[in-house]
Write a protein that holds these residues in place. Structure first.
Motif, short mmCIF file in Angstrom:
data_model
loop_
_atom_site.label_atom_id
_atom_site.label_comp_id
_atom_site.label_asym_id
_atom_site.label_seq_id
_atom_site.Cartn_x
_atom_site.Cartn_y
_atom_site.Cartn_z
N MET A 89 9.96 111.34 48.91
CA MET A 89 9.99 111.95 50.23
C MET A 89 8.64 111.79 50.92
O MET A 89 7.59 111.92 50.30
N GLY A 90 8.67 111.51 52.23
CA GLY A 90 7.45 111.33 52.98
C GLY A 90 7.37 112.24 54.20
O GLY A 90 8.18 113.16 54.36
N VAL A 91 6.39 111.97 55.04
CA VAL A 91 6.16 112.74 56.26
C VAL A 91 6.13 111.78 57.44
O VAL A 91 5.44 110.76 57.41
N GLU B 229 -0.22 105.44 54.85
CA GLU B 229 0.79 104.90 55.74
C GLU B 229 1.65 103.88 55.00
O GLU B 229 1.14 103.04 54.27
N GLN B 230 2.95 103.97 55.21
CA GLN B 230 3.89 103.08 54.54
C GLN B 230 4.92 102.57 55.55
O GLN B 230 5.02 103.07 56.68
N THR B 231 5.68 101.58 55.12
CA THR B 231 6.77 101.08 55.94
C THR B 231 7.82 102.17 56.12
O THR B 231 8.18 102.86 55.17
N TYR B 232 8.29 102.32 57.34
CA TYR B 232 9.28 103.35 57.64
C TYR B 232 10.53 103.13 56.79
O TYR B 232 11.06 102.01 56.70
N PRO B 233 11.05 104.17 56.14
CA PRO B 233 12.20 104.01 55.24
C PRO B 233 13.54 104.03 55.98
O PRO B 233 13.71 104.77 56.96
N TYR B 234 14.45 103.25 55.49
CA TYR B 234 15.82 103.26 56.01
C TYR B 234 16.79 103.47 54.86
O TYR B 234 16.52 103.09 53.71
N ALA B 235 17.94 104.07 55.16
CA ALA B 235 18.96 104.33 54.15
C ALA B 235 20.05 103.28 54.16
O ALA B 235 20.88 103.22 53.25
N ARG B 236 20.08 102.44 55.21
CA ARG B 236 21.11 101.42 55.35
C ARG B 236 20.47 100.04 55.49
O ARG B 236 19.35 99.92 56.01
N PRO B 237 21.16 98.98 55.05
CA PRO B 237 20.58 97.63 55.11
C PRO B 237 20.33 97.11 56.52
O PRO B 237 19.58 96.15 56.71
N SER B 238 20.92 97.74 57.54
CA SER B 238 20.71 97.29 58.91
C SER B 238 19.32 97.65 59.44
O SER B 238 18.91 97.16 60.49
N LYS C 203 5.63 104.99 68.42
CA LYS C 203 4.30 105.60 68.24
C LYS C 203 4.26 106.64 67.12
O LYS C 203 3.31 107.43 67.04
N SER C 204 5.28 106.64 66.28
CA SER C 204 5.26 107.56 65.13
C SER C 204 4.57 106.89 63.95
O SER C 204 4.42 105.66 63.90
N VAL C 205 4.15 107.69 62.99
CA VAL C 205 3.48 107.19 61.79
C VAL C 205 4.17 107.79 60.57
O VAL C 205 4.34 109.02 60.50
N TYR C 206 4.56 106.92 59.62
CA TYR C 206 5.20 107.39 58.40
C TYR C 206 4.19 107.32 57.26
O TYR C 206 3.56 106.29 57.02
#
Length: 200
Positions: free
Chosen positions: A117-119, A82-91, A104-107
């Motif tokens: 790339m992740g799931v 499990e990792q921190t959810y990725p974002y493509a923008r600084p916001s 309730k999703s898990v990255y």
């Protein structure tokens, strides 16, 4: 899908820019484009494109899960964490151009690389719905670390709890394939010419 829910919800990309007219011209179906775009590729795979920057533009594949816990255990068994959810923008999902992490999703991603790339495991919005395989996805390849001294580098095939075909490929085998596969248009043309020559 016969009233069922596809196993793959979408493939998320972080791209420098996109052209909706070009997507349509190439046979894609644009579902909506308010801040970011949701579209269906010509092959039938749903794509979410966000204008942003990521080391790997293919951010993750989102998978619908009847039991997120079971799916999480499956992928953790393959070495993902499990990792921190990725974002493509600084916001980080607080603006209109990129949505926040679904509730309730898990990255999950590679333990050795938080930028690959992740799931994303998504709980079903409507419980009781049947999950059916997404025809557009032939298989999902996951590169795994080879055991020290292991001579078996043959890829292994399996099915995840949502019905997604999985192939695990040990890193040495993947690295060799990556080294020898075509990477440019010229490389692809050489391979095609060689294959056409064999067919004569």
């Amino acid at each position: 899908l016969g009233g069922g829910v596809g196993s793959v919800a979408f493939l998320q990309l972080g791209v420098p820019s996109y052209r909706i007219s070009q997507m349509a011209a190439c046979g894609g179906e644009v579902l909506d484009a308010y801040g970011f775009v949701n579209a269906v590729s010509p092959a039938g795979l749903q794509i979410r494109a966000i204008v942003g920057i990521r080391p790997d533009p293919v951010m993750f594949v989102a998978i619908n899960c009847a039991d997120v816990g079971a799916s999480r255990a499956f992928y953790e068994g393959l070495g993902l964490v499990e990792q921190t959810y990725p974002y493509a923008r600084p916001s980080n999902g607080t603006g209109p151009f990129e949505p926040p992490q679904p509730k309730k999703s898990v990255y999950l991603g590679a333990a050795t690389d938080s930028y690959s790339m992740g799931v994303l495991l998504l709980p079903l919005k409507k419980k009781g719905k049947k999950i059916v395989p997404t025809p557009a996805l032939r298989e999902l390849v996951i590169v795994v670390e080879a055991k020290e001294g292991a001579s078996d580098i043959i890829p292994k095939r399996m099915i995840d709890p949502s019905g997604v075909p999985i192939v695990t490929v040990p890193f040495p085998a993947w690295a060799e394939e990556e080294r020898t596969m075509p990477h440019t248009v010229q490389d692809f043309e050489k391979v095609q010419a060689k294959e056409q020559g064999k067919g004569r």
